[in-house]
Design a protein around this motif. Structure first.
Motif, PDB file in Angstrom:
ATOM      1  N   ASN A  50       4.173 -37.159  38.743  1.00  0.00           N
ATOM      2  CA  ASN A  50       5.596 -37.034  39.068  1.00  0.00           C
ATOM      3  C   ASN A  50       6.492 -37.873  38.158  1.00  0.00           C
ATOM      4  O   ASN A  50       7.653 -38.121  38.488  1.00  0.00           O
ATOM      5  N   GLN A  51       5.970 -38.293  37.022  1.00  0.00           N
ATOM      6  CA  GLN A  51       6.783 -38.969  36.022  1.00  0.00           C
ATOM      7  C   GLN A  51       7.764 -37.955  35.428  1.00  0.00           C
ATOM      8  O   GLN A  51       7.438 -36.784  35.260  1.00  0.00           O
ATOM      9  N   VAL A  52       8.984 -38.404  35.115  1.00  0.00           N
ATOM     10  CA  VAL A  52      10.025 -37.511  34.616  1.00  0.00           C
ATOM     11  C   VAL A  52      10.133 -37.601  33.091  1.00  0.00           C
ATOM     12  O   VAL A  52      10.129 -38.693  32.524  1.00  0.00           O
ATOM     13  N   ALA A  53      10.222 -36.451  32.443  1.00  0.00           N
ATOM     14  CA  ALA A  53      10.454 -36.353  31.006  1.00  0.00           C
ATOM     15  C   ALA A  53      11.692 -35.499  30.785  1.00  0.00           C
ATOM     16  O   ALA A  53      12.110 -34.750  31.676  1.00  0.00           O
ATOM     17  N   VAL A  54      12.311 -35.597  29.611  1.00  0.00           N
ATOM     18  CA  VAL A  54      13.590 -34.925  29.368  1.00  0.00           C
ATOM     19  C   VAL A  54      13.551 -34.090  28.091  1.00  0.00           C
ATOM     20  O   VAL A  54      13.047 -34.533  27.053  1.00  0.00           O
ATOM     21  N   ILE A  55      14.098 -32.877  28.179  1.00  0.00           N
ATOM     22  CA  ILE A  55      14.327 -32.008  27.024  1.00  0.00           C
ATOM     23  C   ILE A  55      15.826 -31.928  26.796  1.00  0.00           C
ATOM     24  O   ILE A  55      16.585 -31.619  27.719  1.00  0.00           O
ATOM     25  N   ASP A  56      16.286 -32.186  25.567  1.00  0.00           N
ATOM     26  CA  ASP A  56      17.714 -32.164  25.247  1.00  0.00           C
ATOM     27  C   ASP A  56      18.090 -30.866  24.548  1.00  0.00           C
ATOM     28  O   ASP A  56      17.433 -30.443  23.598  1.00  0.00           O
ATOM     29  N   TYR A 110      23.040 -30.377  27.234  1.00  0.00           N
ATOM     30  CA  TYR A 110      22.364 -30.461  28.525  1.00  0.00           C
ATOM     31  C   TYR A 110      21.062 -31.238  28.366  1.00  0.00           C
ATOM     32  O   TYR A 110      20.409 -31.175  27.333  1.00  0.00           O
ATOM     33  N   SER A 111      20.711 -31.952  29.413  1.00  0.00           N
ATOM     34  CA  SER A 111      19.412 -32.618  29.501  1.00  0.00           C
ATOM     35  C   SER A 111      18.656 -32.001  30.666  1.00  0.00           C
ATOM     36  O   SER A 111      19.131 -32.033  31.801  1.00  0.00           O
TER      37      SER A 111
END
Length: 268
Positions: A50-56, A110-111
């Motif tokens: 459940n770790q969060v990663a981000v796509i920009d 957007y992220s």
């Protein structure tokens, strides 16, 4: 009397003027890129479930909207959509960084936050202006990338590679040791890309990279396995960062804090 040729030229000039005036009224004030800026493939290292990663996603028109109706994950069991955050850019020329001189007016970015569930692959899709774009996401579980790691004067100069078996950061008490060095041997499939050490008390730092410039200007490689960090003073705080590159293309960073007062809590 004007010639027919002059009349035609005059008529063409008038038509050109009218067209320019018309387009000036219908075109948006800010000129944006034809397509959004995004990564078509990315690998994320998962340290915990459940770790969060981000796509920009960048260079979208101000009228573009991303939400749960046009953003999706092909395999939510690997990574699901966690959040979608918008950032408007209203300045006429907004400086982004040293590699991108400016950005157009009236754009937005957007992220897309992803909640990682397990190792695997999934496609993150988003639709803009009737066109669907895809980022191929690979999630890998964290694995210790070093076989041996020694810091002279720390932990009796023994191999401390096992300290990063389950996490990528370690805290040590400060010591005094003349001519301290860092020596690292990566596991199979890994290459040491960079070693650095920074003293927060003096802001002094030393580092070594495995990429250097050849005489012809092209990139060349040298093997990085150690770094001399000089004398460690007992009351000072030192931060050591080691970046390793896997054969599959993704990177892992190990972080070490040597201090009597400071501690790393978590580093992804």
């Amino acid at each position: 009397m004007f010639s027919y040729r002059k009349k035609i030229v005059s008529l063409m000039l008038v038509m050109t003027f009218l067209i320019v005036c018309f387009l000036g009224n219908v075109l948006p004030a800010g000129i944006v890129n034809a397509e959004p800026s995004y990564k078509t493939a990315v690998t994320f290292v998962m340290y915990e479930k459940n770790q969060v990663a981000v796509i920009d996603i960048d260079d979208l028109a101000a009228t573009d909207v991303l939400d749960t109706s046009n953003v999706s994950s092909s395999k939510s069991s690997v990574a699901s959509i966690y959040s979608i955050t918008r950032d408007d850019q209203e300045s006429e020329t907004e400086l982004l960084d040293t590699t991108e001189a400016s950005d157009d007016a009236n754009t937005c970015s957007y992220s897309i936050g992803l909640m990682m569930k397990k190792a695997g692959t999934t496609n993150i899709s988003f639709t803009v202006g009737g066109t669907t774009y895809v980022t191929a996401v690979t999630v890998v579980k964290y694995s210790n990338p070093v076989k041996t790691l020694k810091i002279k004067g720390i932990n009796k100069s023994k191999n401390i590679a096992s300290k990063t078996k389950k996490k990528n950061y370690v805290n040590f008490k400060g010591v005094t040791k003349k001519s301290s060095t860092i020596s690292v041997t990566p596991k199979s499939g890994w290459t040491v890309e960079r070693i650095s050490c920074t003293c927060s008390n003096t802001d002094e730092s030393v580092s070594r990279r495995n990429t250097v410039k050849n005489s012809d200007g092209s990139n060349g490689s040298v093997k990085v396995s150690s770094l001399s960090i000089g004398k460690l003073y007992r009351g000072y705080t030192y931060y050591i960062d080691i970046t390793l590159l896997h054969n599959n293309g993704y990177r892992e960073e190990l972080h070490y804090c040597i201090s009597n007062t400071e501690k790393l809590q978590s580093v992804y």
